[in-house]
Write a protein that holds these residues in place. Sequence first.
Motif, PDB file in Angstrom:
ATOM      1  N   SER A 172     -13.739 -29.648  -3.689  1.00 32.00           N
ATOM      2  CA  SER A 172     -13.196 -30.870  -3.113  1.00 32.00           C
ATOM      3  C   SER A 172     -14.288 -31.929  -3.154  1.00 32.00           C
ATOM      4  O   SER A 172     -15.320 -31.777  -2.512  1.00 32.00           O
ATOM      5  N   ILE A 173     -14.079 -32.969  -3.923  1.00 35.41           N
ATOM      6  CA  ILE A 173     -15.057 -34.039  -4.062  1.00 35.41           C
ATOM      7  C   ILE A 173     -14.746 -35.108  -3.028  1.00 35.41           C
ATOM      8  O   ILE A 173     -13.666 -35.688  -3.040  1.00 35.41           O
ATOM      9  N   ASP A 174     -15.677 -35.340  -2.148  1.00 32.67           N
ATOM     10  CA  ASP A 174     -15.527 -36.383  -1.140  1.00 32.67           C
ATOM     11  C   ASP A 174     -15.975 -37.696  -1.773  1.00 32.67           C
ATOM     12  O   ASP A 174     -17.171 -37.964  -1.894  1.00 32.67           O
ATOM     13  N   LEU A 175     -15.021 -38.507  -2.179  1.00 31.65           N
ATOM     14  CA  LEU A 175     -15.346 -39.739  -2.890  1.00 31.65           C
ATOM     15  C   LEU A 175     -16.149 -40.715  -2.037  1.00 31.65           C
ATOM     16  O   LEU A 175     -16.841 -41.577  -2.578  1.00 31.65           O
ATOM     17  N   ASP A 176     -16.103 -40.562  -0.724  1.00 35.92           N
ATOM     18  CA  ASP A 176     -16.891 -41.446   0.142  1.00 35.92           C
ATOM     19  C   ASP A 176     -18.377 -41.135   0.089  1.00 35.92           C
ATOM     20  O   ASP A 176     -19.191 -41.922   0.564  1.00 35.92           O
ATOM     21  N   LYS A 177     -18.738 -39.984  -0.497  1.00 37.53           N
ATOM     22  CA  LYS A 177     -20.143 -39.605  -0.568  1.00 37.53           C
ATOM     23  C   LYS A 177     -20.683 -39.603  -1.990  1.00 37.53           C
ATOM     24  O   LYS A 177     -21.823 -39.201  -2.221  1.00 37.53           O
ATOM     25  N   ALA A 183     -14.603 -41.702  -8.905  1.00 35.66           N
ATOM     26  CA  ALA A 183     -15.973 -41.537  -8.413  1.00 35.66           C
ATOM     27  C   ALA A 183     -16.825 -42.743  -8.779  1.00 35.66           C
ATOM     28  O   ALA A 183     -17.618 -43.223  -7.967  1.00 35.66           O
ATOM     29  N   SER A 196     -15.944 -45.602  -6.495  1.00 34.11           N
ATOM     30  CA  SER A 196     -16.431 -45.337  -5.143  1.00 34.11           C
ATOM     31  C   SER A 196     -17.950 -45.476  -5.054  1.00 34.11           C
ATOM     32  O   SER A 196     -18.476 -45.934  -4.039  1.00 34.11           O
ATOM     33  N   SER A 230     -26.061 -42.776  -2.387  1.00 34.27           N
ATOM     34  CA  SER A 230     -25.512 -41.595  -1.738  1.00 34.27           C
ATOM     35  C   SER A 230     -25.489 -40.420  -2.717  1.00 34.27           C
ATOM     36  O   SER A 230     -25.658 -40.581  -3.922  1.00 34.27           O
ATOM     37  N   LEU A 288     -23.565 -36.279  -3.226  1.00 33.55           N
ATOM     38  CA  LEU A 288     -22.702 -35.207  -2.731  1.00 33.55           C
ATOM     39  C   LEU A 288     -23.521 -33.983  -2.347  1.00 33.55           C
ATOM     40  O   LEU A 288     -23.036 -33.106  -1.641  1.00 33.55           O
TER      41      LEU A 288
END
Length: 187
Positions: free
Chosen positions: A23-28, A58, A61, A68, A70
């Motif tokens: 799961s890629i957290d696009l906010d990070k 990505a 974002s 930042s 991941l």
Amino acid sequence: IDPEVLRAAALEDANRLLGETLSIDLDKVGAKDARILMSEEHKCLGYRPPSDSLAAKAQRSSTKHPESSLGLDAATLREAARADAERIKADRAININTLTAKEARRLQSEEQKALGYRPPPGSLSAEAQSVLDRRDRKPVTKELAAEIMSEEHRRLGHRPRSGSFAAIVQGLADRNQRHDTKLTIAD
């Protein structure tokens, strides 16, 4: 569409649904992570990833927080990019806008067999059924008939024969235009 193409697309989408392990957290996502994703996905596809790809999302974002990260290694990011590239290839193997009802049912059946349960919203077969439902309720236009004719021509390598799905849709569009009717594909 060749049943094997439908089967392959259904299996790819089922694998995507079952195997969304990363799961890629696009906010990070930072600029470095986004570059790795874009590079790998571009390499796998052979062309720049489309705007709905993981890499493109990505990249967009990462402009908000370029420094930042991941915290994932490059190999893990590359694997996520390869999985997304496979999803894109499966989506492009068939055009859900030109599927017949029979093909949509086959796609759903194959995907359900692979998953072991009914494909959820957002799956390729659910999207295909949604497109089919909307399309079947709208009057057939020349533009829709041309899209279906073009897609069938591309797949066959020659103009579709009389009696084919494309030819029937073309006939409905002609009738709608000539007689100012509102026949749909469901008709």
